[in-house]
Design a protein around this motif. Structure first.
Motif, short mmCIF file in Angstrom:
data_model
loop_
_atom_site.label_atom_id
_atom_site.label_comp_id
_atom_site.label_asym_id
_atom_site.label_seq_id
_atom_site.Cartn_x
_atom_site.Cartn_y
_atom_site.Cartn_z
N CYS A 6 31.53 34.48 -16.01
CA CYS A 6 30.60 34.68 -15.09
C CYS A 6 29.40 35.12 -15.53
O CYS A 6 28.27 35.45 -15.12
CB CYS A 6 31.00 35.63 -14.03
SG CYS A 6 31.23 37.29 -14.38
N GLY A 7 29.31 35.34 -16.99
CA GLY A 7 28.27 35.80 -17.78
C GLY A 7 28.33 37.12 -17.73
O GLY A 7 27.00 37.92 -18.24
N GLY A 8 29.40 38.03 -17.65
CA GLY A 8 29.32 39.35 -18.04
C GLY A 8 29.11 40.05 -19.17
O GLY A 8 28.45 41.25 -19.15
N VAL A 9 29.62 39.40 -20.12
CA VAL A 9 29.10 39.80 -21.38
C VAL A 9 27.56 39.88 -21.58
O VAL A 9 27.02 41.00 -22.12
CB VAL A 9 29.81 39.11 -22.59
CG1 VAL A 9 29.39 39.63 -23.79
CG2 VAL A 9 31.24 39.01 -22.24
N ASP A 10 27.02 38.77 -21.40
CA ASP A 10 25.41 38.84 -21.68
C ASP A 10 24.85 40.12 -20.84
O ASP A 10 23.74 40.74 -21.38
CB ASP A 10 24.83 37.79 -20.97
CG ASP A 10 25.51 36.44 -21.72
OD1 ASP A 10 26.63 36.32 -22.11
OD2 ASP A 10 24.68 35.24 -21.52
N ALA A 11 25.22 40.12 -19.74
CA ALA A 11 24.77 41.39 -18.80
C ALA A 11 25.06 42.63 -19.58
O ALA A 11 24.22 43.61 -19.46
CB ALA A 11 25.36 40.96 -17.44
N LEU A 12 26.10 42.92 -19.94
CA LEU A 12 26.79 44.07 -20.48
C LEU A 12 25.90 44.44 -21.70
O LEU A 12 25.45 45.50 -22.20
CB LEU A 12 28.25 43.96 -20.89
CG LEU A 12 28.88 43.98 -19.22
CD1 LEU A 12 30.44 44.18 -19.73
CD2 LEU A 12 28.64 45.65 -18.76
N VAL A 13 25.57 43.30 -22.38
CA VAL A 13 24.82 43.52 -23.81
C VAL A 13 23.45 43.86 -23.52
O VAL A 13 22.80 44.84 -24.15
CB VAL A 13 24.75 42.25 -24.69
CG1 VAL A 13 23.68 42.09 -25.82
CG2 VAL A 13 26.08 42.00 -25.10
N LEU A 14 22.89 43.30 -22.48
CA LEU A 14 21.68 43.81 -22.08
C LEU A 14 21.49 45.38 -21.53
O LEU A 14 20.53 45.95 -21.93
CB LEU A 14 20.96 42.87 -20.91
CG LEU A 14 20.82 41.35 -21.42
CD1 LEU A 14 20.32 40.52 -20.01
CD2 LEU A 14 19.51 41.43 -22.35
N ASP A 17 34.01 35.68 -5.41
CA ASP A 17 32.95 35.43 -5.79
C ASP A 17 31.88 36.61 -6.06
O ASP A 17 30.66 36.29 -5.97
CB ASP A 17 32.24 34.10 -5.36
CG ASP A 17 32.62 33.07 -6.11
OD1 ASP A 17 33.34 32.92 -6.97
OD2 ASP A 17 32.56 31.77 -5.40
N ILE A 18 32.37 37.85 -6.11
CA ILE A 18 31.46 38.86 -6.20
C ILE A 18 30.96 39.08 -7.78
O ILE A 18 29.75 39.42 -7.72
CB ILE A 18 32.31 40.13 -5.81
CG1 ILE A 18 32.84 40.13 -4.26
CG2 ILE A 18 31.54 41.49 -6.34
CD1 ILE A 18 33.58 41.28 -3.86
N LEU A 19 31.79 38.81 -8.81
CA LEU A 19 31.05 39.10 -10.01
C LEU A 19 29.88 38.10 -10.27
O LEU A 19 28.94 38.60 -10.99
CB LEU A 19 32.26 38.42 -11.07
CG LEU A 19 33.58 39.51 -11.05
CD1 LEU A 19 34.59 38.91 -12.09
CD2 LEU A 19 33.27 40.65 -11.23
N PHE A 38 31.12 45.77 -29.75
CA PHE A 38 32.42 46.03 -29.23
C PHE A 38 32.94 44.72 -28.14
O PHE A 38 33.42 45.27 -27.22
CB PHE A 38 32.89 47.26 -28.56
CG PHE A 38 31.68 47.83 -28.13
CD1 PHE A 38 30.93 49.21 -28.58
CD2 PHE A 38 30.91 47.57 -26.87
CE1 PHE A 38 29.77 49.73 -28.33
CE2 PHE A 38 29.71 48.10 -26.48
CZ PHE A 38 29.31 49.20 -27.15
N PHE A 39 33.03 43.79 -28.55
CA PHE A 39 33.47 42.89 -27.69
C PHE A 39 33.91 41.49 -28.29
O PHE A 39 33.23 41.17 -28.97
CB PHE A 39 32.43 42.37 -26.70
CG PHE A 39 33.07 41.52 -25.48
CD1 PHE A 39 33.65 41.78 -24.83
CD2 PHE A 39 32.43 40.22 -25.58
CE1 PHE A 39 34.50 41.14 -23.90
CE2 PHE A 39 33.05 39.49 -24.53
CZ PHE A 39 33.86 39.62 -23.85
N VAL A 40 34.94 40.65 -27.70
CA VAL A 40 35.43 39.73 -28.19
C VAL A 40 35.12 38.52 -26.98
O VAL A 40 35.19 38.54 -25.85
CB VAL A 40 36.92 39.66 -27.93
CG1 VAL A 40 37.47 38.11 -28.44
CG2 VAL A 40 37.59 40.70 -29.00
N SER A 41 33.92 37.75 -27.75
CA SER A 41 33.25 36.86 -26.62
C SER A 41 33.83 35.23 -26.83
O SER A 41 34.86 35.29 -27.62
CB SER A 41 31.76 36.86 -26.81
OG SER A 41 31.15 35.95 -25.90
N SER A 42 33.19 34.53 -26.35
CA SER A 42 33.68 33.25 -26.33
C SER A 42 32.58 32.08 -26.87
O SER A 42 31.42 32.48 -26.64
CB SER A 42 34.26 32.60 -25.01
OG SER A 42 33.15 32.83 -24.19
#
Length: 494
Positions: free
Chosen positions: A124-132, A83-85, A175-179
């Motif tokens: 885990c919401g990584g896409v949101d974080a990377l977009v920011l 659960d590190i992510l 550049f991302f395939v999101s859900s």
């Protein structure tokens, strides 16, 4: 105990934590150490250190986790199981740029291994974080985010086939395939506020390092390859003006990644290929091929083939931009079999449309070269197959007699029938071609072909013979000179 002594205890504890996490990070750089560290229970320790009160310890703990996950699929799975992510993503909003760069590295190290692990990053919401992170001022944070998103996007499919790219993400980070579950969180307000040009402006920043530009274009190509819709979104983000400029970049990997992006977009639809043509992209790619060597040429070679494959108009655009001579040069200069196979495939896509297209290939002297590659025993199976297919498809459209005639003497029977077939189509309607066919020895060669009675090849030969007076056909037939000599011997002058 004095206050100073008490403070020293805490300072020593901090130094010990700092030393521990730095040592683990150093050990994690060597693959042979990773399993030992994992078996020693390092993951839970690093997880707790990522919540440390000291920012430098948090950052180094994240670096250590990223290095461990980067080495193997099993260690990346361990990061997910611990659960590190989620913890990493939650803390991103309040951390400094150094931690954000390290966190993006962890997300990339996990996501690169498989679609399932990429899905864990998404969940885990990584896409949101990377977009920011792409909105950060620091270019290194942008690079790390771009690289991570590219690793997510490169997988052939997400776990859920209904996952699609959200427009805000494509416009803002490109550049991302999101859900679908992330669409609600990523509001269209950012797009409406002018986030669309963000990445293009990033590419044009004077302090944008070469390595960072590489990652941006690599990620864009990873997105574009998956579907028509994703490629269209990349195009709508107006990335190509910056891309075309970067085809002249001094860094060879930047140029290669741009060519790869153009290939992935061009292969999707005729409309996307036409857009690249209209923007002047063809001539840029052809110039790129002339300035590159080896593997760097591969995406450009294939891009020309994909464009030409969509239709005769686009194939003619490749011809008019001098694409055929450039492909011929690549074919002769590149020693690798797979490079030759790619060039042969692209040549076939250009030449198979109409007689005009086939003539463009034939006048470049490529038909004998294709025949040589097909018959050469040292050619790979793939190269032979592609050469055969390209040669047949071009011959079936070729009506240029000077290019067809040399093949009469060298082609094996399965290719020869296509050559003879074309002569049987051209000669009935072209008196100059008939004369040339006789004077150059073509008619004589056709009479020497041993065709099975009733076969297609024999039908083609009969059609050719019907184009000439019977006495000329007899004159060039094998054994006719002996017949004449016999008549001479039996002839009695008056």
């Amino acid at each position: 105990m004095s206050q100073r002594q008490i403070v020293q205890v805490f300072e020593q504890y901090q130094k010990s934590r700092q030393h521990f996490v730095q040592t683990v990070a150093d050990l994690a750089t060597r693959p042979q150490n990773t399993e030992i560290l994992h078996n020693a229970g390092v993951m839970p320790m690093l997880r707790s250190l990522m919540l440390d009160a000291v920012p430098s310890i948090q950052q180094m703990a994240a670096v250590a986790v990223g290095r461990l996950a980067d080495h193997s699929h099993s260690l990346a799975e361990a990061v997910v199981k611990e659960d590190i992510l989620p913890q990493l993503v939650r803390s991103l909003a309040t951390q400094n740029r150094f931690y954000k760069k390290a966190a993006a590295f962890v997300l990339r190290a996990v996501a690169k291994h498989s679609p399932e692990l990429s899905g864990a990053v998404v969940d885990c919401g990584g896409v949101d974080a990377l977009v920011l992170c792409l909105e950060e001022f620091d270019p290194e944070v942008k690079e790390a985010a771009a690289w991570a998103l590219g690793c997510i996007a490169r997988h052939n499919a997400c776990r859920d086939p209904e996952r699609n790219l959200n427009r805000k993400e494509i416009y803002q980070c490109r550049f991302f395939v999101s859900s679908p579950c992330h669409r609600a969180a990523l509001s269209h307000s950012v797009l409406e506020a002018g986030a669309a040009p963000l990445l293009v402006l990033c590419l044009l920043e004077p302090d944008m390092a070469l390595k960072r530009i590489r990652q941006v274009f690599s990620a864009l190509s990873q997105i574009s390859k998956h579907s028509v819709g994703l490629a269209e979104l990349v195009v709508e983000a107006e990335v190509f003006p910056a891309a075309f400029v970067s085809l002249k970049d001094p860094d060879e990997y930047v140029r290669k990644n741009v060519a790869t992006l153009m290939r992935e977009v061009a292969k999707q639809t005729p409309e996307l290929s036409q857009l690249i043509v209209n923007c002047g992209g063809l001539s840029k790619v052809i110039d790129y091929l002339g300035e590159s060597r080896g593997q760097l040429r591969l995406p450009g070679i294939m891009m020309l083939g994909y464009v030409a494959a969509h239709g005769e108009g686009l194939a003619m655009a490749v011809i008019l931009c001098k694409g055929v001579p450039q492909l011929a040069l690549c074919l002769s200069e590149e020693p690798e079999q797979h490079m030759k196979a790619a060039a042969v495939w692209s040549i076939g896509q250009i030449g198979h449309h109409t007689p005009e297209h086939a003539k463009a290939v034939a006048t470049a002297g490529l038909l004998p070269k294709l025949l040589q590659l097909y018959t050469d025993a040292s050619s790979s199976e793939d190269l032979q197959a592609k050469s055969k297919k390209a040669l047949k498809s071009i011959l079936q459209k070729c009506t240029y007699v000077p290019a067809l005639e040399p093949l009469l003497y060298d082609a094996p029977s399965n290719i020869l029938k296509h050559v003879v077939c074309q002569f049987s189509k051209v000669l009935p309607h072209d008196s100059k071609a008939r004369r040339l066919f006789v004077t150059s020895g073509g008619l004589k060669k056709v009479q020497e072909i041993d065709a099975e009675p009733g076969s297609a090849l024999q039908e083609y030969i009969n059609a050719i013979n019907s184009c000439f007076p019977e006495e000329i056909v007899r004159y060039y037939s094998p054994g006719y000179s002996e017949v004449l000599l016999q008549r001479l011997e039996s002839y009695q002058p008056a």
